[in-house]
Design an enzyme around this catalytic site. Structure first.
Site, short mmCIF file in Angstrom:
data_model
loop_
_atom_site.label_atom_id
_atom_site.label_comp_id
_atom_site.label_asym_id
_atom_site.label_seq_id
_atom_site.Cartn_x
_atom_site.Cartn_y
_atom_site.Cartn_z
N ASP A 171 4.80 -0.21 4.94
CA ASP A 171 4.76 1.03 5.71
C ASP A 171 5.86 1.11 6.76
O ASP A 171 6.53 0.12 7.07
CB ASP A 171 3.38 1.20 6.37
N ASN A 195 -10.52 -1.34 11.49
CA ASN A 195 -11.31 -0.32 10.80
C ASN A 195 -11.23 -0.46 9.28
O ASN A 195 -11.62 0.44 8.55
CB ASN A 195 -10.86 1.09 11.23
N HIS A 249 -8.42 -0.80 7.49
CA HIS A 249 -7.25 -0.24 6.82
C HIS A 249 -6.38 -1.33 6.20
O HIS A 249 -6.37 -2.47 6.66
CB HIS A 249 -6.45 0.69 7.75
N GLU A 261 -5.86 4.58 6.14
CA GLU A 261 -6.97 4.63 7.08
C GLU A 261 -8.25 5.06 6.36
O GLU A 261 -8.19 5.62 5.27
CB GLU A 261 -6.65 5.64 8.19
C1 F6R Z 1 1.31 -3.43 8.80
C2 F6R Z 1 0.08 -3.19 8.07
C3 F6R Z 1 -1.23 -3.12 8.77
C4 F6R Z 1 -1.59 -4.46 9.44
C5 F6R Z 1 -2.95 -4.37 10.12
C6 F6R Z 1 -3.26 -5.65 10.87
O1 F6R Z 1 2.41 -3.39 7.92
O2 F6R Z 1 0.15 -3.02 6.90
O3 F6R Z 1 -2.22 -2.77 7.84
O4 F6R Z 1 -1.60 -5.47 8.47
O5 F6R Z 1 -2.97 -3.30 11.02
O6 F6R Z 1 -2.38 -5.75 11.94
P1 F6R Z 1 -2.30 -7.09 12.82
O7 F6R Z 1 -1.79 -8.14 11.91
O8 F6R Z 1 -1.32 -6.76 13.89
O9 F6R Z 1 -3.66 -7.36 13.30
#
Ligand code: F6R
Length: 242
Positions: A67, A136, A138, A143
């Protein structure tokens, strides 16, 4: 799903890097799906060490990130492309032309997303997709929603994600409100998925991902339907998975 229990973040980082490293050794032309965030930083440090020690060669590896924030160029220090350069790509011998991140600078969301889908498809999808999970549930920026997404698309970030990501910006108002993300179908097309999870604040999401219903309200729950998922998680993250 295969579960690998680890002690803590360091242990998780070492094991995930070993899995990715072994894959690259076995298949030097590996197509990697990569994530940003806090979770993979330690893994990337270990992969860099593997390269410096002469164990890992990234020269034929291709990478596709999950992303990117909409509206940020790849030179913007807050962009995910910049993060990847800084945390991994600038320190290994990956060919910059083999690095792919959705083009956040392209204001035409349809064009940016369909171009990214075309590239991932042309690469034959990912051999190994590294994932973190949001509180959440995702994955990527997919989301909670009414339906599972398919290809790359533009999303409005939820308030909880904006708040979680605000730690990386000076002020919460600076967090972009939209992002381009690979869809869940594209993620599911990866041949191997490695989900890395640590910390108590991910315990509910990890529980719902593994034991809850398969529902777009918890996007990660779709991984229950994938034939080849490795979850690398510490005891704090597993605390609700009794
Ligand atoms: C980022 C991504 C997100 C993160 C998720 C966890 O490229 O794909 O889905 O993997 O938000 O983020 P952290 O590792 O910062 O807890």
């Amino acid at each position: 799903m295969k579960l690998i229990r680890v002690r803590d973040y360091e242990d998780m980082s070492r094991k995930v890097a070993n899995i990715i490293g072994a894959h690259i050794i076995l298949k030097p032309t590996t197509v990697l799906g990569l994530a940003t965030g806090t979770t993979p930083i330690g893994t990337y440090q270990r992969l860099i060490k593997g390269y410096e020690d002469g164990d890992l060669d990234f020269s034929q590896v291709r990478s596709y990130n999950l992303d990117e924030y909409r509206g940020l160029t790849h030179e913007d220090p807050q962009s995910y492309h910049y993060f990847m350069n800084d945390q991994l790509f600038n320190h290994v011998n990956i060919d910059p032309s083999n690095v792919h991140v959705p083009d956040g600078a392209n204001p035409d969301a349809d064009a940016a997303c369909s171009e990214y889908d075309r590239m991932v498809e042309e690469a034959g999808y990912c051999d190994l997709q590294l994932l973190g999970i949001g509180r959440n549930g995702h994955i990527g920026f997919n989301e909670p929603d009414e339906v599972f997404s398919k290809g790359t698309h533009c999303v409005d970030l939820t308030q909880s994600t904006i708040e979680a990501n605000a730690r990386l910006f000076e002020r919460e108002e600076d967090v972009p409100r939209q992002a381009y993300t690979m869809g869940t179908q594209t993620i599911m097309n990866a041949r191997l998925i490695v989900m890395a999870v640590t910390g108590e604040n991910k315990a509910q999401a990890l529980h719902d991902m593994c034991y809850g219903p398969v529902t777009p309200q918890c996007p990660a729950s779709i991984l229950q339907l994938h034939p080849n998922v490795i979850v690398v998680a510490d005891e704090a993250a597993l605390s609700l998975c009794k």
